[in-house]
Design a protein around this motif. Structure first.
Motif, PDB file in Angstrom:
ATOM      1  N   VAL A 493      -4.592  -6.967   0.681  1.00  0.00           N
ATOM      2  CA  VAL A 493      -4.234  -5.863   1.564  1.00  0.00           C
ATOM      3  C   VAL A 493      -2.953  -6.188   2.330  1.00  0.00           C
ATOM      4  O   VAL A 493      -2.031  -5.357   2.420  1.00  0.00           O
ATOM      5  CB  VAL A 493      -5.386  -5.550   2.543  1.00  0.00           C
ATOM      6  N   ALA A 494      -2.871  -7.417   2.867  1.00  0.00           N
ATOM      7  CA  ALA A 494      -1.671  -7.805   3.616  1.00  0.00           C
ATOM      8  C   ALA A 494      -0.446  -7.830   2.713  1.00  0.00           C
ATOM      9  O   ALA A 494       0.651  -7.401   3.108  1.00  0.00           O
ATOM     10  CB  ALA A 494      -1.889  -9.170   4.270  1.00  0.00           C
ATOM     11  N   GLY A 495      -0.611  -8.337   1.478  1.00  0.00           N
ATOM     12  CA  GLY A 495       0.522  -8.384   0.568  1.00  0.00           C
ATOM     13  C   GLY A 495       0.986  -7.003   0.146  1.00  0.00           C
ATOM     14  O   GLY A 495       2.192  -6.744   0.074  1.00  0.00           O
ATOM     15  N   SER A 496       0.042  -6.108  -0.134  1.00  0.00           N
ATOM     16  CA  SER A 496       0.423  -4.763  -0.559  1.00  0.00           C
ATOM     17  C   SER A 496       1.099  -3.980   0.558  1.00  0.00           C
ATOM     18  O   SER A 496       1.923  -3.102   0.295  1.00  0.00           O
ATOM     19  CB  SER A 496      -0.812  -4.013  -1.060  1.00  0.00           C
ATOM     20  N   ARG A 497       0.783  -4.301   1.814  1.00  0.00           N
ATOM     21  CA  ARG A 497       1.413  -3.627   2.961  1.00  0.00           C
ATOM     22  C   ARG A 497       2.647  -4.379   3.459  1.00  0.00           C
ATOM     23  O   ARG A 497       3.238  -3.992   4.468  1.00  0.00           O
ATOM     24  CB  ARG A 497       0.389  -3.488   4.102  1.00  0.00           C
ATOM     25  N   ARG A 498       2.998  -5.464   2.777  1.00  0.00           N
ATOM     26  CA  ARG A 498       4.146  -6.297   3.152  1.00  0.00           C
ATOM     27  C   ARG A 498       4.038  -6.797   4.595  1.00  0.00           C
ATOM     28  O   ARG A 498       5.001  -6.849   5.342  1.00  0.00           O
ATOM     29  CB  ARG A 498       5.454  -5.518   2.978  1.00  0.00           C
ATOM     30  N   GLU A 499       2.850  -7.184   4.959  1.00  0.00           N
ATOM     31  CA  GLU A 499       2.588  -7.714   6.299  1.00  0.00           C
ATOM     32  C   GLU A 499       2.009  -9.118   6.247  1.00  0.00           C
ATOM     33  O   GLU A 499       1.421  -9.592   7.218  1.00  0.00           O
ATOM     34  CB  GLU A 499       1.620  -6.782   7.044  1.00  0.00           C
TER      35      GLU A 499
END
Length: 533
Positions: A493-499
């Motif tokens: 989730v963090a990677g897909s949101r670039r966070e």
């Protein structure tokens, strides 16, 4: 002191274990009285009918005066009858072969010692074709006293479905606790930030009662202490178990107070205060304290009553887990990865590896979780032991959720069986869920994307755990499935949101400015160069 207590308790949060039993029912009748008793058999050797209606009825012949190690001593005609003899001196297969040669249709072996699943060499299994089971000698004496000599018996083994309703109840308890604990942690974080804004430049630090894990070295030391505490419990169980019971009573009463007080505060329940000299007291707090202490004391007094005390234990356990998730905070995803990975290795090692080093072949984790009498795991659930006489209750650690197996409860004459789930399988992934909930607050995510995703991953991991447990017939280290599910989902989730950068390093309270602006607004995906988070 409070941190030490939490380390002690968390070190004992254990994985679930279930045992497949080979217990059956002995149905004894005469013209006026009906009695049911517990018997133990071997379904792979002498299978029994599954229902009372299908079971054949035999007249019972009392030969408890003989051990039936030879045909001598049996003078009456036993053809087509059930024969009851005493246990001892010769093998079960020898007794069964002699009874079969005499024409008996079933054999009951009365025992004054622990009932175990009857077994024999593979070559002996093919020789015996009559039902064989062990029963308590005291049960036979009771039946003989109440029903007399004219007794008719049926032996049957009601099928117990593998997917017991207790598993669904356990799943609901675990998911409810993790979701509510994570949500509570996020709301507390929001309140702290709002309070800092109103305080015009406050530093937004956590309450003094909260504990933050922020150093990898401290996490390693923390897990090492857990390992040491578990080993101590294995070797000094009979002494330390009472120490843990006392700690649990104090900690669970405090946690229950926190939960009830938060609920009353949320619904707007007012309170009356009064002062005595320089001290101020709250009527609501006094009443809640009395209620919580009473519940904890009742559990402590009746903790070994399996009929109903599991309800109180689960209530106190839910409160304990909720309060733990609210007060123990992981500062960033890096600490989450380190802690959960180490605890996964800890769980797998003490469940799967330690049986190779223990004398009885039982894993240290299961031995501590179920108490010194946990023998089923060493036999991989293929054997069962039932005491022949009433036994004083053995003390067990109150660090598991317990739900009776409802499908077997009504006819469970040999003792109540429980499905259990360790607090650790709730708290450890719950700490990651709580971090995700707090991160949603930091980035002002209205959809709570991290929190919701991690909760869904926890549910899926728990379903996989139960599925593997049911298919294998053995207890599983639940963290083996829960940790990868939750960690990988959160990272994706963090990677897909670039966070990922912000999610990995977390948000130290000290670097937040007075305006308390979120690190990222919902939907914003640009990197914040130069900003420490």
């Amino acid at each position: 002191m409070e941190r030490a207590i939490r380390i002690v308790v968390l070190s004992l949060l254990l994985s679930a274990s279930q045992i497949n039993c080979q217990e059956a029912v002995l149905h004894i009748t005469n013209e006026h009285v009906v009695k049911d008793y517990c018997i133990v058999f071997n379904h792979s050797w002498t299978p029994l009918s599954q229902t009372l209606q299908e079971a054949l009825q035999y007249p019972l012949v009392n030969y408890t005066s003989t051990l039936l190690c030879g045909p001598e001593g049996v003078t009456a005609d036993v053809k087509g009858k059930a024969l009851v003899v005493m246990r001892g001196q010769c093998d079960f297969s020898q007794k069964a072969t002699i009874a079969q040669n005499l024409g008996a249709s079933a054999l009951l072996i009365a025992s004054n010692t622990t009932l175990i699943t009857p077994s024999a060499n593979d070559s002996e299994y093919q020789k015996v074709h009559i039902p064989l089971a062990l029963m308590r000698y005291r049960d036979f004496l009771e039946a003989h006293k109440e029903l007399g000599e004219d007794m008719q018996v049926k032996l049957y083994s009601p099928p117990h479905p593998k997917i017991d309703p207790s598993i669904a109840v356990m799943l609901l308890i675990a998911v409810f606790t993790v979701v509510l604990g994570g949500f509570w942690s996020g709301e507390c974080e929001r309140e702290r930030l709002n309070h800092a804004e109103r305080s015009d430049g406050g530093d937004g630090r956590a309450d003094s009662g909260d504990v933050f894990l922020y150093s990898p070295l401290k996490v390693v030391i923390f897990v090492a202490l857990m390992c040491g505490m578990l080993v101590l419990m294995y070797f000094f169980y009979h002494i330390l178990v009472y120490f843990i019971i006392v700690i649990f009573c104090l900690a669970s009463a405090s946690a229950l107070f926190s939960c009830f007080d938060a609920v009353l505060e949320k619904v707007g329940c007012g309170t009356i205060r009064f002062s005595v000299r320089t001290y101020t007291f709250s009527v609501r707090s006094i009443i809640l304290t009395a209620i919580c202490i009473t519940i904890s004391v009742i559990w402590g007094v009746y903790r070994n009553d399996d009929r109903w005390i599991w309800i109180l234990q689960d209530l106190l356990g839910i409160a304990f887990c909720l309060n733990f998730m609210k007060t123990i905070s992981l500062s960033n995803f890096k600490i989450c990865v380190i802690l959960l990975s180490l605890l996964l290795l800890y769980d797998v090692f003490f469940v799967f590896i330690t049986p190779f080093f223990t004398k009885n072949g039982v894993s240290i984790m299961v031995q501590v979780a179920l108490g010194p009498d946990a023998s089923g795991e060493s036999m991989q659930g293929n054997m069962v032991e039932v005491p022949a006489e009433p036994q004083p209750p053995s003390e067990k650690l109150p660090v598991v959720m317990r739900v009776p197996r409802f499908a077997a409860w009504a006819q469970n004459l040999c003792g109540v069986q429980f499905s259990i789930l360790g607090y650790g399988d709730i708290i450890v992934p719950g700490l990651l869920v709580a971090y995700c909930s707090r991160f949603d607050v930091w980035i002002n995510s209205r959809r709570k994307i991290y929190f919701v995703s991690c909760c869904i991953a926890y549910v899926l991991g728990l379903l996989v755990t139960f599925a593997v447990m049911l298919l294998s017939g053995m207890g599983q280290p639940a963290l083996l499935y829960l940790v990868p599910f939750t960690l990988i989902t959160s990272a994706v989730v963090a990677g897909s949101r670039r966070e990922m950068r912000q999610f990995w390093t977390g948000t130290p309270y000290e670097v937040l400015d007075s305006s308390r602006e979120p690190l990222l607004s919902e939907g914003r995906t640009d990197n914040l160069e130069g900003e420490k988070c």
